[in-house]
Write a protein that holds these residues in place. Structure first.
Motif, mmCIF file in Angstrom:
data_model
loop_
_atom_site.group_PDB
_atom_site.id
_atom_site.type_symbol
_atom_site.label_atom_id
_atom_site.label_comp_id
_atom_site.label_asym_id
_atom_site.label_seq_id
_atom_site.Cartn_x
_atom_site.Cartn_y
_atom_site.Cartn_z
ATOM 1 N N ALA A 250 0.838 -1.484 0.031
ATOM 2 C CA ALA A 250 -0.028 -0.097 0.007
ATOM 3 C C ALA A 250 0.943 1.427 0.054
ATOM 4 C CB ALA A 250 -0.941 -0.028 1.068
ATOM 5 N N VAL A 252 3.363 4.084 -1.176
ATOM 6 C CA VAL A 252 3.719 4.825 -2.247
ATOM 7 C C VAL A 252 5.276 5.013 -1.902
ATOM 8 C CG1 VAL A 252 2.086 6.209 -3.351
ATOM 9 C CG2 VAL A 252 2.767 7.086 -1.261
ATOM 10 N N SER A 253 5.984 4.664 -2.904
ATOM 11 C CA SER A 253 7.391 4.703 -2.709
ATOM 12 C C SER A 253 8.170 5.698 -3.849
ATOM 13 C CB SER A 253 8.219 3.472 -2.812
ATOM 14 O OG SER A 253 8.298 2.908 -4.063
ATOM 15 N N ARG A 257 7.894 3.408 -9.448
ATOM 16 C CA ARG A 257 6.720 4.178 -9.700
ATOM 17 C C ARG A 257 5.619 3.007 -10.135
ATOM 18 N NH1 ARG A 257 5.143 9.194 -13.835
ATOM 19 N NH2 ARG A 257 3.518 10.066 -12.554
ATOM 20 N N ARG A 258 4.531 2.886 -9.293
ATOM 21 C CA ARG A 258 3.472 2.071 -9.622
ATOM 22 C C ARG A 258 2.175 2.703 -10.220
ATOM 23 N NH1 ARG A 258 3.370 -0.248 -3.799
ATOM 24 N NH2 ARG A 258 5.416 -1.246 -3.597
ATOM 25 N N GLU A 259 1.753 2.002 -11.117
ATOM 26 C CA GLU A 259 0.309 2.579 -11.625
ATOM 27 C C GLU A 259 -0.797 2.489 -10.608
ATOM 28 O OE1 GLU A 259 0.088 3.983 -14.743
ATOM 29 O OE2 GLU A 259 2.163 3.985 -14.363
ATOM 30 N N THR A 260 -0.966 1.685 -9.840
ATOM 31 C CA THR A 260 -1.737 1.683 -8.984
ATOM 32 C C THR A 260 -1.179 1.020 -7.556
ATOM 33 O OG1 THR A 260 -2.741 -0.642 -9.551
ATOM 34 C CG2 THR A 260 -4.088 1.308 -10.195
ATOM 35 N N LEU A 261 -1.907 1.276 -6.458
ATOM 36 C CA LEU A 261 -1.424 0.710 -5.120
ATOM 37 C C LEU A 261 -2.273 -0.169 -4.685
ATOM 38 C CD1 LEU A 261 -0.827 4.186 -3.605
ATOM 39 C CD2 LEU A 261 1.087 2.831 -4.399
ATOM 40 N N THR A 262 -1.850 -1.324 -3.689
ATOM 41 C CA THR A 262 -2.690 -2.323 -3.418
ATOM 42 C C THR A 262 -3.009 -1.888 -1.923
ATOM 43 O OG1 THR A 262 -1.519 -3.585 -4.808
ATOM 44 C CG2 THR A 262 -3.107 -4.664 -3.429
ATOM 45 N N VAL B 189 -1.299 4.642 5.981
ATOM 46 C CA VAL B 189 -0.878 4.139 4.848
ATOM 47 C C VAL B 189 -2.005 3.489 3.682
ATOM 48 C CG1 VAL B 189 1.144 2.710 3.916
ATOM 49 C CG2 VAL B 189 1.344 3.459 6.046
ATOM 50 N N GLN B 192 -4.390 5.852 2.693
ATOM 51 C CA GLN B 192 -3.863 6.898 1.720
ATOM 52 C C GLN B 192 -3.875 6.156 0.224
ATOM 53 O OE1 GLN B 192 -0.270 9.001 2.308
ATOM 54 N NE2 GLN B 192 0.713 7.819 1.056
ATOM 55 N N ALA B 193 -3.493 4.869 0.256
ATOM 56 C CA ALA B 193 -3.476 4.001 -1.052
ATOM 57 C C ALA B 193 -4.940 4.225 -1.723
ATOM 58 C CB ALA B 193 -2.897 2.624 -0.658
ATOM 59 N N ASN B 197 -5.528 5.940 -5.131
ATOM 60 C CA ASN B 197 -6.044 5.026 -6.299
ATOM 61 C C ASN B 197 -7.413 5.824 -6.921
ATOM 62 O OD1 ASN B 197 -4.118 3.324 -6.534
ATOM 63 N ND2 ASN B 197 -5.259 1.818 -5.218
ATOM 64 N N ARG B 200 -6.753 8.897 -8.890
ATOM 65 C CA ARG B 200 -6.054 8.695 -10.256
ATOM 66 C C ARG B 200 -7.435 8.211 -11.054
ATOM 67 N NH1 ARG B 200 -0.085 6.702 -10.976
ATOM 68 N NH2 ARG B 200 -0.900 6.214 -13.121
ATOM 69 N N ARG B 218 6.635 11.421 -2.796
ATOM 70 C CA ARG B 218 6.115 10.105 -3.146
ATOM 71 C C ARG B 218 4.690 10.240 -3.789
ATOM 72 N NH1 ARG B 218 7.973 7.207 2.448
ATOM 73 N NH2 ARG B 218 6.964 8.920 3.187
ATOM 74 N N ARG B 221 4.717 12.157 -6.955
ATOM 75 C CA ARG B 221 5.285 11.008 -8.204
ATOM 76 C C ARG B 221 4.174 10.327 -8.639
ATOM 77 N NH1 ARG B 221 10.499 7.467 -8.691
ATOM 78 N NH2 ARG B 221 10.600 7.248 -10.786
ATOM 79 N N PHE B 222 3.344 9.799 -7.797
ATOM 80 C CA PHE B 222 2.342 8.817 -7.883
ATOM 81 C C PHE B 222 1.120 9.307 -8.809
ATOM 82 C CE2 PHE B 222 -1.478 6.625 -7.035
ATOM 83 C CZ PHE B 222 -1.301 5.273 -7.433
#
Lengths: 319, 266
Positions: A250, A252-253, A257-262, B189, B192-193, B197, B200, B218, B221-222
């Motif tokens: 989950a 963000v790093s 660069r990921r397209e979606t987070l889980t 965390v 936030q994810a 998402n 986006r 971070r 950038r996402f």
């Protein structure tokens, strides 16, 4: 083996008035050796700050505590009043997130440092300020907290925590309210001071990246239970508990660069709504029927502990 | 910025050499110093900088809330501050929206979720009562919340749910531009994810321009196609996000990138 500075075993904490017979901290185990840097991670409501308070012997009187909290091999709860006071004052230093509310707004920094140093310190207010990188000592000593920047205040707080030469420093989200560049400076300072003074550090944080920069060992908590612990790099490279793996997926790093987070589905429950057995099971993809029983924290490879019946497979790399 | 090839589209919003001075008790502070920035339709721009760098002032100036000392703000090619305050707020209120950092302090805890989301429709007189009720239900579902939540009080929701409500409210007027000021800084965390998402997803389904203000590289950038770095009231670097990250040119950008904590995994 050397005696750990802090040793927590079978620690359970209840708040009978508010949450009845629910263990808000449930059977916690945590050891910190002399000069060791250990992190406790988890989301809000996971009990990591409560564990920090328990370690500092600062739980509120409404808390019902069972188990052992030992400081240098001696159970804190069998100590006399005087000894406990000395422990809290000199043995353990504490740094909290918000320096503005931790410092007295009406007193100068100098007065606050002198007050603490007078109780017995190997250092002086001036030297302490230089130690934490505030070299403009004259001005800082005369300043009141609101006249300093956030980073300067956090440094003052660290100076206060170190004033009595503690064996253990507990830092609870010490950089969360700060800007990135200041955060990096404060983390570097904590690491430098720790290497110089060899105190043990308990670092409480929700930021896995920050933890990986500071702590050699990490304990992951979920809903008042320790789910996994071990060397930080091991835990982050090969998480075994689905919650740890979920946190990593989950995040963000900056590196990738990921397209979606889980995201982990759902959210951390209030203590009144904790489920029996493994408390993570309702959000866990690996959960089966037997997770309704509480998994014990058991050895899982060198230096690692795990409380899970259906962990992430060992050879599987994290997503 | 001087664009060599004039873009085919008009920017949704554009700041041209904007200066903002704040005055208090004889002191004056230059919060924005000759700042130029544009956001194209459907584009996500990230605005990064530390506290006091002027990023929130710039966001507010773009939304017509802070009259600049010099320079101009153009919204769909109209000079925003040449309009009177009423005309300005009518233009921007109907077409832009803002999402704040902490939904617990930006949403009224005593209102129902439905009332919070309906409010902009009511103020802008969009639709009758029944049409608004239907719109609220659709908005809630579009941000992943059950429509039945409309009857619950704001204070009964979790932080992540509330930030979804804030987004639903922002989407209510079908804006062409949403400004999100630190939209996930107050969240855990995994929540936030979820919100990142969702942002986006909203951006790609609605062809919406998005300005994301954050101190967290971070997050920027996402989300962002283009990133502007602010330092002491100036935009010191600006470009495609990947370029800013992989080949930063300004020293301050390099410092920011070096300071971000990195996950060490063995």
């Amino acid at each position: 083996m050397t005696t750990p500075v802090l040793s927590v075993a079978n620690l359970s904490v209840r708040f009978p008035k508010r949450y009845g017979a629910i263990d808000v901290l449930d059977n916690i185990a945590l050891d910190i050796g002399p000069g060791e840097r250990v992190a406790v991670v988890g989301e809000s409501g996971c009990g990591k700050s409560l564990l920090g308070l328990a370690a500092a012997d600062l739980l509120p009187p409404t808390a019902q505590v069972t188990g052992q909290i030992s400081f240098r091999g001696k159970d804190v709860r069998t100590m006399g009043r005087r000894e406990r006071f000395a422990l809290r004052g000199a043995g353990i230093g504490v740094v909290y997130q918000d320096a503005l509310t931790s410092l007295n707004p009406g007193m100068t920094v100098g007065a606050q440092l002198r007050q603490v140093c007078r109780l017995g310190s190997s250092s002086t207010p001036e030297r302490l300020l230089v130690d934490v990188g505030l070299t403009d000592t004259g001005r800082v000593l005369r300043a009141k907290p609101h006249q300093l920047s956030g980073g300067q205040r956090q440094r003052v707080l660290i100076a206060l925590a170190l004033a009595r030469d503690p064996d253990l420093v507990i830092a609870d989200e010490p950089t969360t309210a700060l800007d990135v560049t200041v955060q990096a400076q404060v983390v570097a300072l904590l690491r430098e001071l720790q290497e110089q003074h060899h105190f043990a550090l308990l670092f409480v944080s929700h930021d896995l990246a920050l933890v990986s920069e500071l702590a050699s060992r990490t304990t992951v908590m979920y809903a008042g239970q320790v789910v996994e612990s071990g060397p930080t790099t091991e835990i982050l490279a090969r998480p075994r508990h689905p919650y740890t793996a979920g946190l990593l997926a989950a995040s963000v790093s900056l590196e990738e660069r990921r397209e979606t987070l889980t995201p982990i589905p759902g959210h951390v429950r209030q203590p009144g709504e904790f489920v029996a057995g493994c408390r993570f099971r309702e959000r866990c993809g690996n959960a089966r029927d037997d997770c309704a029983n509480r998994p014990e924290l058991a050895p899982d490879g060198p230096g690692r502990l795990l409380a899970c019946f259906h962990p992430v497979a060992k050879e599987e790399e994290t997503p | 910025m001087t664009t060599v090839d004039a873009p085919a589209t008009t920017p949704v919003v554009e700041a041209r050499a904007v200066v903002v001075d704040y005055h208090s008790r004889g002191h004056h502070t230059r919060a924005l110093d000759q700042v130029s920035l544009s956001v194209e339709p459907g584009e996500t721009v990230g605005l990064i900088g530390e506290s006091g760098s002027g990023k929130s002032t710039l966001a507010r100036t773009l939304l017509g809330l802070v009259p600049p000392t010099a320079g101009e703000v153009r919204y769909r090619d109209r000079d925003v501050y040449a309009l009177g305050a009423t005309a300005r707020h009518r233009l921007l209120g109907r077409d832009t929206a803002m999402v704040f950092q902490d939904p617990r302090s930006s949403l009224n805890p005593r209102l129902s979720v439905g009332a919070v989301v309906r409010d902009p429709l009511h103020v802008q007189r969009i639709g009758d009562r029944e049409a608004q009720r239907v719109a609220v239900a659709e908005l809630l579902e579009s941000v992943g919340l059950p429509a039945a939540l409309a009857r619950r009080p704001v204070r009964a929701l979790s932080g992540g749910q509330l930030q979804r409500v804030a987004l639903a409210r922002a989407l209510a007027v079908e804006p062409s531009l949403i400004v999100a000021d630190e939209p996930t800084s107050a969240l855990d965390v995994s929540v936030q994810a979820q919100i990142l998402n969702l942002l986006r997803q909203i951006r790609s389904t609605r062809n919406l321009a998005l300005l994301v203000v954050s101190h967290d590289m971070r997050v920027i950038r996402f989300l962002a196609d283009r990133t502007a770095v602010m330092y002491q009231g100036r935009v010191v670097e600006e470009g495609p996000t990947e370029e800013v990250y992989t080949a930063p040119r300004h020293d301050y950008t390099k410092t920011l990138l070096a300071a971000a904590p990195v996950l060490h995994r063995g």
